[in-house]
Design an enzyme around this catalytic site. Structure first.
Site: not given
Length: 727
Positions: A241, A292, A232
């Site tokens: 990720y 997040r 990101h």
């Protein structure tokens, strides 16, 4: 290169090659080699079979659902249930292994879901990930596991649907949502698509499309030379990720081993110890690289640690013997030290293949359990640092002009505003659940440990989404010799006028913390949070020190404030002990100095506080911050501007760690945290007669009564440290 054919393999034909790949897929993803009649496998497999049979028997295809309790679109739950059923069909010992009725039910469910939700030509609604990765990966996996039970016509229609939502061009362009972990997932989808219809060209694409994932990058998504991994664009992400990426590649390496598509590039192997292991502590993955996802649920850090461990063991099966042995020892050490969520017990519930691999090394007395590594890792390109010493570990999360304060998105992590404001995580013995057990939903988000913040109230999800909250501060990083470190952050508040200069010096039994130039004009107080521990243990204040029973000690400035509170709502409430410094409303140049002593006893804390000579503050301003620790021979400095701090001088902003050793030698470690220096001269008022170790970027050295070193383009070193040795 990824996708290179092994020279020992013949040219492939659709059936001869992909039949073997399908078989390996079942072996690797549905379960490893273990005795299905032995416990715990017998009981677990039987339970999985009984569950699959219940799903088979309660399936009731309707216009808006496949099961009444999972109304469409059900992007996650329905495809996942079909995959669970298919696994019970494929695994031996489930009681429904090869059951024709179960295979037919899975096939009917796949086709029903495809017609009602995942149809070729349908318009994707909502999150793109469901349509291109989540749904097709589970449906294809289920289809491959049941084999011929999915008829040719049903298989062709599923193929057409996947080709509609995941066209080949998604894997030919390395950009947008097709980078990093997302790219690996797309490659997995394409490999499953190849297995579904015996399509070797799709297999070629699945493997060759991995090639952009591992070359080192200097910006954006990917792996960096210092071990950083970014997704990101702005977020360090080894623990979400990244762990997904590692799992996906480990699976592909294992599945394609010995096939015409065998992955011969070993770049992924380099990431295990360079990028992932630094952030796994006693079996859990630290939250500062989990984006997040930190508040998705309790003990998510332990879950991600298990995922990384499982990938390391699977990947290790194809590693060189010495590497395999080292990784097995590392994972065994993680398993032994994780007492809060025992890894072997959790693996039994979640992944029998991982359980079998882990149980084998746990039972093997010839494999020694590796201890926690000793030293410091500073990943300047992701504004993260990890410090390990015997008995404790600390980790630092910062924001910079390239790394966001925090990430929010999809309604997650809406109050993680200040996690990049110098949050200092730390663990001593027995603290493996400190940030795991409902910390994020109960902690005061304005008082995260180590941070300096404006107390201005912020809305949920303040700042741009997906991590695009980078402040303008460029001086973020530091210098480390691999054992000790000095780290600094030119901090700008999130959606506030606050500015501060923060430094941390990481030592054997202490973290020395400095703040200077703290200013703001928001009309509210600015605070520095010394700590905010999730504990109900007693806190003893002793003048210029404090001791938190079972945790450690602090050497504190006058006026330190404390608070004991129980926080949370509903059924989730936790006790906290907070220590903080109130810099007042709209300060113009406030500062602080304190020490954290992880694991220290009360006597050790009071003794350190009574010894002002143990550490000397040489400078603590918005121009320089520096300390001297005589017992360790250390002078550590953050030069925010050129100037002098104690015996050190610098011609430009930089970080310097000078260290005298007991054998009469010395080391000088320097870095360029701003990554923009064409030249730098550092002077150390210490005699030097001989260079013992130099570096290619050193352009001139002056020996004699003082040491002067001139460096060339430190900007080319991307914030990493250079250590020189002298006599």
């Amino acid at each position: 290169m990824f996708g290179a054919l092994s020279p020992a393999q013949p040219a492939h034909t659709p059936d001869s090659s992909l039949i073997g790949v399908r078989r390996r897929w079942r072996e690797v993803t549905a379960g490893a080699a273990y005795d299905v009649t032995a416990e715990p496998y017998r009981t677990r497999l039987a339970a999985a079979g009984a569950k699959a049979a219940r799903h088979r028997d309660t399936m009731a295809p309707a216009g808006g659902s496949l099961w009444g309790d999972l109304p469409f679109p059900s992007y996650v739950a329905t495809p996942a249930r079909l995959r669970e059923m298919a696994q019970a069909f494929a695994l031996p010992g489930t009681g429904v292994t090869g059951d024709a009725a179960l295979g037919a039910a899975v096939a009917a469910g796949i086709d029903h879901y495809r017609r009602r939700v995942y149809a070729a030509g349908a318009e994707p609604v909502g999150n793109w990930w469901h349509w291109q990765i989540g749904v097709p990966k589970r449906l294809l996996d289920a289809a491959v596991l049941i084999g011929p039970h999915l008829g040719d016509r049903q298989s062709a229609r599923l193929r057409d649907a996947v080709d509609h939502f995941v066209p080949e061009w998604r894997l030919r362009r390395y950009s947008g949502n097709s980078t990093g972990a997302n790219r690996v997932d797309l490659c997995l989808v394409m490999l499953l698509r190849a297995m579904l219809r015996s399509d070797p060209e799709k297999a070629d694409l699945a493997v060759s499309a991995l090639s952009p994932v591992f070359p080192l990058v200097e910006e954006g998504d990917g792996f960096y030379r210092d071990g950083s991994f970014i997704q990101h664009t702005f977020i360090p992400y080894q623990g979400a990720y990244g762990s997904t990426l590692l799992a996906g590649v480990a699976t592909m390496v294992a599945v394609l081993r010995g096939s015409p598509w065998e992955i011969t590039d070993r770049a992924v192997f380099d990431t295990v110890e360079r990028s992932f292991a630094p952030f796994v502590h006693n079996g859990f993955c630290m939250d500062l690289v989990r984006g997040r996802g930190v508040n998705r649920g309790p003990f998510g850090d332990h879950e991600r640690g298990r995922q990384i461990a499982a990938s390391v063991l699977l990947l290790g099966e194809t590693a060189e013997p010495a590497v395999r042995a080292r990784w097995q020892g590392m994972v065994k050490g993680w398993e032994r030290r994780n007492t809060h969520v025992p890894m072997l017990e959790a693996a039994e519930r979640e992944d029998l293949g991982f359980h079998a691999r882990l149980a084998a090394i746990v039972a093997d007395d010839t494999i020694p359990a590796a201890g926690e590594p000793d030293g410091h890792r500073l990943l300047a390109m992701s504004a993260r640092a990890v410090h390990r010493r015997p008995g404790w570990c600390a980790a630092l999360s910062m924001a910079s002009d390239r790394i966001g304060h925090y990430e929010h998105g999809n309604g997650e992590n809406l109050r993680g505003w200040h996690t990049g404001s110098g949050m200092l995580y730390w663990w001593a013995a027995g603290h493996g659940d400190q940030y795991s057990d409902s910390f994020w939903p109960t902690v005061d988000p304005y008082r995260l440990p180590g941070t300096t913040v404006s107390t201005r109230r912020l809305p949920d999800g303040a700042g741009a989404g997906w991590g695009d909250t980078c402040p303008p501060g460029r001086w973020v990083g530091g210098a480390t010799d691999g054992h000790y470190a000095t780290v600094g952050q030119h901090l700008y508040g999130l959606e506030s006028s606050m500015e501060a200069f923060k430094s941390w010096v990481f030592l054997d039994d202490a973290v020395v913390c400095l703040g200077a130039g703290i200013a703001g004009a928001d009309g509210v107080p600015i605070e520095t949070v010394v700590d905010n521990r999730r504990t109900g243990n007693s806190l003893v204040m002793g003048g210029n020190w404090a001791h938190l029973d079972g945790h450690g000690g602090y050497v504190l400035p006058p006026g330190t404030r404390t608070l004991r509170e129980r926080r949370g709502d509903g059924l989730v409430r936790r006790d906290y002990v907070t220590l903080w410094l109130d810099h007042g409303t709209d300060p113009t140049s406030a500062g602080y100095f304190y020490m954290l002593l992880p694991g220290a006893s009360r006597d050790e804390t009071s003794a350190r506080a009574a010894d002002p000579a143990w550490v000397t503050v040489l400078a603590n301003t918005a121009r320089q911050q520096a300390v001297r620790v005589p017992s360790l021979g250390i002078v550590a400095a953050s030069f925010w501007n050129d100037g002098t701090a104690g015996p050190l001088s610098a011609s430009a902003p930089c970080a310097v760690l000078a260290r005298e050793h007991s054998d009469g030698t010395a080391t000088l470690t320097v870095s360029d945290p701003r990554r923009d220096l064409a030249e730098l001269t550092v002077t150390w008022s210490r005699p030097a007669r001989e260079i013992l170790r130099t570096h290619a970027l050193v352009t001139d050295v002056g020996l004699g009564p003082e040491l002067t070193v001139t460096f060339g383009r430190l900007s080319d070193h991307h914030g990493s440290s250079i250590t020189l040795a002298f006599a």
